[in-house]
Design an enzyme around this catalytic site. Structure first.
Site, mmCIF file in Angstrom:
data_model
loop_
_atom_site.group_PDB
_atom_site.id
_atom_site.type_symbol
_atom_site.label_atom_id
_atom_site.label_comp_id
_atom_site.label_asym_id
_atom_site.label_seq_id
_atom_site.Cartn_x
_atom_site.Cartn_y
_atom_site.Cartn_z
ATOM 1 N N GLU A 93 0.814 -1.211 0.000
ATOM 2 C CA GLU A 93 0.000 0.000 0.000
ATOM 3 C C GLU A 93 0.851 1.267 0.000
ATOM 4 O O GLU A 93 1.989 1.272 0.457
ATOM 5 C CB GLU A 93 -0.912 -0.002 1.213
ATOM 6 C CG GLU A 93 -0.156 -0.077 2.517
ATOM 7 C CD GLU A 93 -1.067 -0.358 3.710
ATOM 8 O OE1 GLU A 93 -1.842 -1.326 3.652
ATOM 9 O OE2 GLU A 93 -0.989 0.405 4.670
ATOM 10 N N CYS A 106 3.504 8.422 0.581
ATOM 11 C CA CYS A 106 4.132 7.553 1.569
ATOM 12 C C CYS A 106 4.232 6.165 0.942
ATOM 13 O O CYS A 106 3.214 5.570 0.583
ATOM 14 C CB CYS A 106 3.261 7.531 2.820
ATOM 15 S SG CYS A 106 3.783 6.349 4.054
ATOM 16 N N CYS A 113 6.591 -6.826 7.391
ATOM 17 C CA CYS A 113 7.727 -6.313 8.165
ATOM 18 C C CYS A 113 8.073 -7.339 9.226
ATOM 19 O O CYS A 113 7.218 -8.091 9.679
ATOM 20 C CB CYS A 113 7.327 -4.995 8.833
ATOM 21 S SG CYS A 113 8.667 -4.180 9.725
ATOM 22 N N CYS A 117 7.023 -4.327 16.030
ATOM 23 C CA CYS A 117 6.530 -3.267 16.927
ATOM 24 C C CYS A 117 5.075 -3.588 17.316
ATOM 25 O O CYS A 117 4.254 -3.913 16.454
ATOM 26 C CB CYS A 117 6.597 -1.900 16.258
ATOM 27 S SG CYS A 117 8.260 -1.444 15.739
ATOM 28 N N CYS A 120 1.930 -1.767 15.638
ATOM 29 C CA CYS A 120 1.931 -1.569 14.188
ATOM 30 C C CYS A 120 1.274 -2.731 13.439
ATOM 31 O O CYS A 120 1.595 -3.896 13.665
ATOM 32 C CB CYS A 120 3.369 -1.401 13.696
ATOM 33 S SG CYS A 120 3.466 -1.091 11.930
ATOM 34 N N GLY A 160 7.005 -1.829 6.221
ATOM 35 C CA GLY A 160 8.377 -2.290 6.064
ATOM 36 C C GLY A 160 9.395 -1.420 6.776
ATOM 37 O O GLY A 160 9.116 -0.291 7.154
ATOM 38 N N GLU A 161 10.575 -1.997 6.973
ATOM 39 C CA GLU A 161 11.676 -1.264 7.596
ATOM 40 C C GLU A 161 12.731 -1.017 6.505
ATOM 41 O O GLU A 161 13.414 -1.954 6.071
ATOM 42 C CB GLU A 161 12.240 -2.096 8.766
ATOM 43 C CG GLU A 161 13.559 -1.593 9.320
ATOM 44 C CD GLU A 161 13.601 -0.099 9.615
ATOM 45 O OE1 GLU A 161 12.673 0.437 10.239
ATOM 46 O OE2 GLU A 161 14.575 0.546 9.188
ATOM 47 N N SER A 192 12.135 6.787 7.115
ATOM 48 C CA SER A 192 11.782 6.541 8.517
ATOM 49 C C SER A 192 12.222 5.156 8.952
ATOM 50 O O SER A 192 11.921 4.157 8.306
ATOM 51 C CB SER A 192 10.266 6.692 8.674
ATOM 52 O OG SER A 192 9.890 6.441 10.013
ATOM 53 N N SER A 215 11.718 6.401 14.507
ATOM 54 C CA SER A 215 10.529 6.097 15.301
ATOM 55 C C SER A 215 10.993 5.786 16.716
ATOM 56 O O SER A 215 11.511 4.707 16.976
ATOM 57 C CB SER A 215 9.797 4.898 14.697
ATOM 58 O OG SER A 215 9.406 5.223 13.385
ATOM 59 N N LEU A 216 10.831 6.734 17.593
ATOM 60 C CA LEU A 216 11.391 6.602 18.936
ATOM 61 C C LEU A 216 10.335 6.064 19.906
ATOM 62 O O LEU A 216 10.551 5.068 20.587
ATOM 63 C CB LEU A 216 11.923 7.963 19.380
ATOM 64 C CG LEU A 216 12.885 7.999 20.555
ATOM 65 C CD1 LEU A 216 14.104 7.132 20.314
ATOM 66 C CD2 LEU A 216 13.317 9.438 20.853
ATOM 67 N N HIS A 217 9.227 6.757 19.979
ATOM 68 C CA HIS A 217 8.039 6.285 20.711
ATOM 69 C C HIS A 217 8.250 5.995 22.191
ATOM 70 O O HIS A 217 7.402 5.318 22.806
ATOM 71 C CB HIS A 217 7.447 5.030 20.052
ATOM 72 C CG HIS A 217 7.116 5.181 18.601
ATOM 73 N ND1 HIS A 217 6.570 6.322 18.062
ATOM 74 C CD2 HIS A 217 7.243 4.309 17.563
ATOM 75 C CE1 HIS A 217 6.381 6.145 16.768
ATOM 76 N NE2 HIS A 217 6.789 4.951 16.429
ATOM 77 N N ASN A 291 -2.738 5.354 16.196
ATOM 78 C CA ASN A 291 -3.929 4.806 15.544
ATOM 79 C C ASN A 291 -4.266 3.472 16.175
ATOM 80 O O ASN A 291 -3.386 2.630 16.329
ATOM 81 C CB ASN A 291 -3.636 4.564 14.056
ATOM 82 C CG ASN A 291 -3.866 5.810 13.246
ATOM 83 O OD1 ASN A 291 -4.950 6.381 13.241
ATOM 84 N ND2 ASN A 291 -2.819 6.247 12.569
ATOM 85 N N CYS A 334 -0.261 2.962 8.662
ATOM 86 C CA CYS A 334 0.651 1.889 8.325
ATOM 87 C C CYS A 334 0.094 0.464 8.325
ATOM 88 O O CYS A 334 -0.221 -0.093 9.362
ATOM 89 C CB CYS A 334 1.713 1.961 9.408
ATOM 90 S SG CYS A 334 3.287 1.593 8.821
#
Ligand code: SAH
Length: 349
Positions: A93, A106, A113, A117, A120, A160-161, A192, A215-217, A291, A334
């Site tokens: 997507e 995006c 992935c 996480c 996600c 994906g990473e 990212s 992406s720290l979060h 989300n 995502c």
């Protein structure tokens, strides 16, 4: 052996390939122009290439085209989500966001992935496969074709990473910005990552002018480990150090993404600790209301909480913005659309 995707060669690599056919470098440039400037989807369209050579190309290579299988247009804002079929029953997507300054897309860098996480949706079914450079570029070309408008900004922030698919992503970055191709400035591209530290150092050495988003979060390793398995491999301090190295080496400000999850990482003490960690680093924090994903119990922080988290960071000298929530009516976060599509398919079968 499977035929290789001709759209995935950088100009330099394509020139080498053509040399082995006894073709002059300008032929490679012509073919590359067809693929990345005119963005054709078949060998037949390359009308200034001899029939003979076209036949040879067709025998030796393939064009991994993307097919739009679904397009959802948000009623709330100018966001559209595209679901592409890339063959072998795999879908990926991309999201198109229309801003006053231009069209941002995006893109996904992998189908699925393997980073795991917990918040996600992309990672739930694991990694299906890496995307090729031509399949990353293809997402942009297809959206340009569909809208008839140029894409001005790209964020590698879909499924994906990207640093787990490093070589393909690097070739994609080369392809998308080359003057002989789509000619998109690296300054308009953001990559990212969930924080694969050794690859951040490697990327810094490439000295590209892209923006790095991390992406720290979380404000510390304990909290980060709870939501991001990658934190067990690379600890918090080493990640911040790598971010600083990236900023110092490229002179580009690093973005930290921070999805606020109620009761997990959104306390006043968390904001203060985060500010102390980031002090002195050329950076910017982007707060994202998380989300909801059905599979986990995370709940988005309240508006008021998000505002006060942002204010604390700003008061402590950390530049902070709150991301506008886009396309929530079309599963724009995502991996969500891809996942719901796959579930629907399974039900149908
Ligand atoms: N693997 C890369 C890029 C893909 S994820 C990375 O980790 O950065 C893109 C961004 O969306 C990341 O910041 C990710 O943490 C975030 N994200 C994933 N799921 C989310 C959710 N449910 N709510 C808000 N942001 C989410």
């Amino acid at each position: 052996m499977d035929k290789r995707d001709l759209r995935s060669f950088t100009l330099e690599k394509l020139t080498e390939e053509m040399k082995s056919f006894g073709e002059k470098p300008f032929r490679a440039k012509q073919i590359y122009g067809w693929l990345h400037q005119k963005q054709v989807t078949s060998f037949d369209e390359m009308t200034n290439i001899s029939k003979d050579l076209r036949k040879k190309l067709e025998e030796n290579y393939t064009l991994k085209n993307l097919k739009i299988v679904e397009k959802l247009v948000s009623k709330e804002d100018n966001t559209s989500k595209y679901l592409f079929d890339i063959g072998d029953n795999i879908v990926i997507e991309s999201v198109l966001m229309k801003y006053s300054y231009g069209n941002a897309v995006c893109i996904s860098s992998q189908a699925g992935c393997r980073m795991g996480c917990t918040f996600c949706a992309s990672t739930i079914g694991g990694l299906e496969r890496d995307l090729l450079p031509g399949e990353m570029a293809g997402q942009i070309y297809e959206i340009q074709r569909d809208t008839g408008e140029r894409v001005s900004n790209v964020v590698i922030m879909g499924s994906g990473e990207p640093l787990d698919n490093y070589d393909n992503v690097l070739d994609f970055l080369e392809i998308i910005h080359s003057k002989e191709g789509n000619n998109l400035s690296h300054r308009h591209i953001t990559l990212s990552t969930c924080g694969i530290v050794d690859k951040i150092y490697k990327l810094a050495e490439e000295k590209l002018q892209i923006t790095l988003a991390i992406s720290l979060h979380a404000p510390n390793n304990e909290i980060r480990q709870n939501t991001m398995p990658v934190a067990r491999k690379y600890d918090y301090d080493s990640l911040i150090k790598a971010a600083k190295y990236y900023a110092d080496t490229t002179k580009r400000r690093v973005t930290f993404e921070y999805a606020l999850i109620k009761g997990v990482n959104d306390g006043e003490d968390n904001a203060r600790e985060l500010a102390s960690r980031l002090k002195g680093l050329m950076c910017h924090v982007n707060l994202i209301p998380v989300n909801d994903v059905k599979e986990n119990n995370y709940v988005r922080s309240t508006e008021e909480n998000i505002r006060s988290f942002a204010e604390t960071l700003q008061r402590l000298g950390i530049e902070t913005t709150v991301r506008r929530k886009l396309g929530s009516d079309i599963n724009a976060a995502c991996g969500q659309l891809r996942k719901s599509y796959k579930e629907k398919k399974v039900k149908e079968e």
